[in-house]
Design a protein around this motif. Structure first.
Motif, PDB file in Angstrom:
ATOM      1  N   GLU A 157       7.509   1.814  -4.965  1.00  0.00           N
ATOM      2  CA  GLU A 157       6.624   0.898  -4.262  1.00  0.00           C
ATOM      3  C   GLU A 157       5.550   1.247  -3.043  1.00  0.00           C
ATOM      4  O   GLU A 157       4.469   0.213  -3.377  1.00  0.00           O
ATOM      5  CB  GLU A 157       7.835   1.055  -3.089  1.00  0.00           C
ATOM      6  N   TYR A 160       2.453   0.768  -5.544  1.00  0.00           N
ATOM      7  CA  TYR A 160       2.611  -0.148  -6.499  1.00  0.00           C
ATOM      8  C   TYR A 160       2.185  -0.480  -4.874  1.00  0.00           C
ATOM      9  O   TYR A 160       0.651  -1.605  -4.666  1.00  0.00           O
ATOM     10  CB  TYR A 160       4.085  -1.363  -5.616  1.00  0.00           C
ATOM     11  N   GLU A 161       1.811  -0.806  -3.622  1.00  0.00           N
ATOM     12  CA  GLU A 161       1.676  -1.396  -2.261  1.00  0.00           C
ATOM     13  C   GLU A 161      -0.591  -0.645  -2.134  1.00  0.00           C
ATOM     14  O   GLU A 161      -1.723  -1.117  -1.953  1.00  0.00           O
ATOM     15  CB  GLU A 161       1.967  -0.659  -1.249  1.00  0.00           C
ATOM     16  N   GLU A 163      -1.776  -0.019  -5.314  1.00  0.00           N
ATOM     17  CA  GLU A 163      -2.629  -0.808  -5.973  1.00  0.00           C
ATOM     18  C   GLU A 163      -2.558  -2.113  -5.625  1.00  0.00           C
ATOM     19  O   GLU A 163      -4.005  -2.334  -5.725  1.00  0.00           O
ATOM     20  CB  GLU A 163      -2.040  -0.782  -6.909  1.00  0.00           C
ATOM     21  N   GLN A 164      -2.588  -2.357  -4.227  1.00  0.00           N
ATOM     22  CA  GLN A 164      -2.832  -3.933  -3.847  1.00  0.00           C
ATOM     23  C   GLN A 164      -3.867  -3.740  -3.040  1.00  0.00           C
ATOM     24  O   GLN A 164      -4.503  -4.748  -3.170  1.00  0.00           O
ATOM     25  CB  GLN A 164      -1.194  -4.490  -3.917  1.00  0.00           C
ATOM     26  N   LYS A 165      -3.676  -2.424  -1.998  1.00  0.00           N
ATOM     27  CA  LYS A 165      -4.874  -3.014  -0.823  1.00  0.00           C
ATOM     28  C   LYS A 165      -6.077  -2.374  -1.807  1.00  0.00           C
ATOM     29  O   LYS A 165      -7.111  -2.429  -1.365  1.00  0.00           O
ATOM     30  CB  LYS A 165      -4.540  -1.332  -0.145  1.00  0.00           C
ATOM     31  N   LEU A 167      -6.656  -3.506  -4.555  1.00  0.00           N
ATOM     32  CA  LEU A 167      -7.625  -4.495  -5.324  1.00  0.00           C
ATOM     33  C   LEU A 167      -8.551  -5.478  -4.285  1.00  0.00           C
ATOM     34  O   LEU A 167      -8.783  -6.523  -4.932  1.00  0.00           O
ATOM     35  CB  LEU A 167      -6.675  -5.115  -6.323  1.00  0.00           C
ATOM     36  N   ALA A 168      -7.577  -5.358  -3.300  1.00  0.00           N
ATOM     37  CA  ALA A 168      -8.195  -6.313  -1.866  1.00  0.00           C
ATOM     38  C   ALA A 168      -9.377  -5.218  -1.362  1.00  0.00           C
ATOM     39  O   ALA A 168     -10.148  -7.047  -1.092  1.00  0.00           O
ATOM     40  CB  ALA A 168      -6.827  -6.197  -1.007  1.00  0.00           C
ATOM     41  N   GLN A 205      -9.091  -5.803 -14.480  1.00  0.00           N
ATOM     42  CA  GLN A 205      -8.896  -6.535 -12.707  1.00  0.00           C
ATOM     43  C   GLN A 205      -9.971  -6.665 -11.753  1.00  0.00           C
ATOM     44  O   GLN A 205      -9.428  -8.008 -11.498  1.00  0.00           O
ATOM     45  CB  GLN A 205      -6.924  -5.767 -11.805  1.00  0.00           C
TER      46      GLN A 205
END
Length: 318
Positions: A157, A160-161, A163-165, A167-168, A205
């Motif tokens: 988790e 994943y967080e 990775e999302q940050k 990409l943001a 991505q």
């Protein structure tokens, strides 16, 4: 019949002749003999944290680079060798200490570049994301970073967080800015998996252009990771910190595989001190990292590493 010159006239002629034909023996000795003038060797620290260094040394938020260096203290260099800190890259990756325009201006006047990002281990709220976007709009900001993935913290988790940050924030990168990446694998891993993972994120991505300028901060990956980055992003630069003092043989081989025109050195100040007399690292001590890199490479002197990486750093962070 020739007139014998008085002694004072003879001395005068000697002085005039010396002035026309070259230096006196004493001057020649001072220039090329035992008391030779030291040659200045440029130092460029490609990654340091001024804000965290201030905190570590108990200095106020407004402390300058010069005040930090004074607080850490000077260090001895080999006899006859004079080093000069010609610049570096100051990294702000904590939203609570993002720089003001005044601070950026002060650093750029001192020939330091400034980059702003969000450390992978840091949680980033919506307001902090907006603060990062605003900081990147300041005049004189040279890059986005450090940003990336840090798998030294276990947990799917968490990864994943992160990775999302990542990409943001990647869309905030401007075409003229350097992307400064923090990539750290799980303990005991070679790092190949995470390097390949980040590389694929950038390509497929985030759609980062192939010719983007990238700094792989505190690089400690394997040889195959060097080859992957060099093949997929030819303007990727590999920056080595004091961690080189603890490199495995495979990591040393990776350092040897780095194209020389893509090689950088850093202190990551205040972390990873190499100098035995200091408890923290600082930009004027990056010479010690250069010495360890030269020792591993084997075919270049410490001075050569300093000059090479200073030129590479100044070209990357225009």
């Amino acid at each position: 019949m020739l007139r014998e010159l008085p002694e004072e006239e003879v001395e005068g002629l000697k002085e005039r002749h010396a002035g026309l034909s070259g230096p006196t023996p004493d001057r020649a000795n001072r220039r090329s003999g035992g008391a030779a003038e030291p040659s200045k060797v440029p130092l460029f620290d490609s990654h340091l944290h001024l804000d965290r260094s201030r905190q570590k040394m108990g200095l106020g938020r407004g402390a300058t680079m010069e005040e930090l260096i004074e607080a850490v203290g000077e260090d001895t260099t080999p006899e006859g060798l004079e080093v000069e800190l010609v610049g570096g890259v100051v990294n702000y990756c904590d939203p609570e200490t993002y720089p003001s325009q005044m601070e950026v201006d002060a650093l750029t006047r001192r020939k330091f570049r400034v980059v702003v990002g969000a450390h992978p281990k840091k949680q980033l709220s919506d307001n902090q994301l907006l603060a990062l976007r605003g900081a990147l709009q300041l005049a004189g900001i040279s890059g986005l970073g450090e940003v990336g993935l840090d798998f030294s913290i276990p947990g799917d988790e968490v990864w994943y967080e992160q990775e999302q940050k990542l990409l943001a924030v990647l869309p905030f990168l401007k075409p003229n800015q350097v992307l400064v990446l923090h990539i750290r694998p799980q303990r005991g891993s070679s790092g190949l998996h995470i390097h390949n993972h980040v590389l694929q994120l950038l390509k497929h991505q985030a759609k980062i252009p192939v010719l983007s300028r990238i700094q792989l901060h505190c690089f400690a990956g394997p040889t195959i990771a060097v080859r992957l980055w060099a093949a997929e992003f030819p303007n990727a630069h590999f920056s080595f910190s004091g961690l080189v003092a603890r490199f495995s043989e495979e990591q040393k081989n990776a350092l040897r595989a780095v194209p020389r025109h893509r090689l950088l050195i850093e202190t990551d100040a205040p972390y990873f001190p190499v100098c035995r007399t200091k408890k923290v690292s600082a930009p004027h001590l990056v010479y010690h990292t250069a010495a360890r890199v030269a020792e591993i490479l084997g075919d270049i002197t410490t001075e050569g590493v300093c000059r090479l990486t200073a030129g590479n750093g100044q070209r990357l962070f225009i």
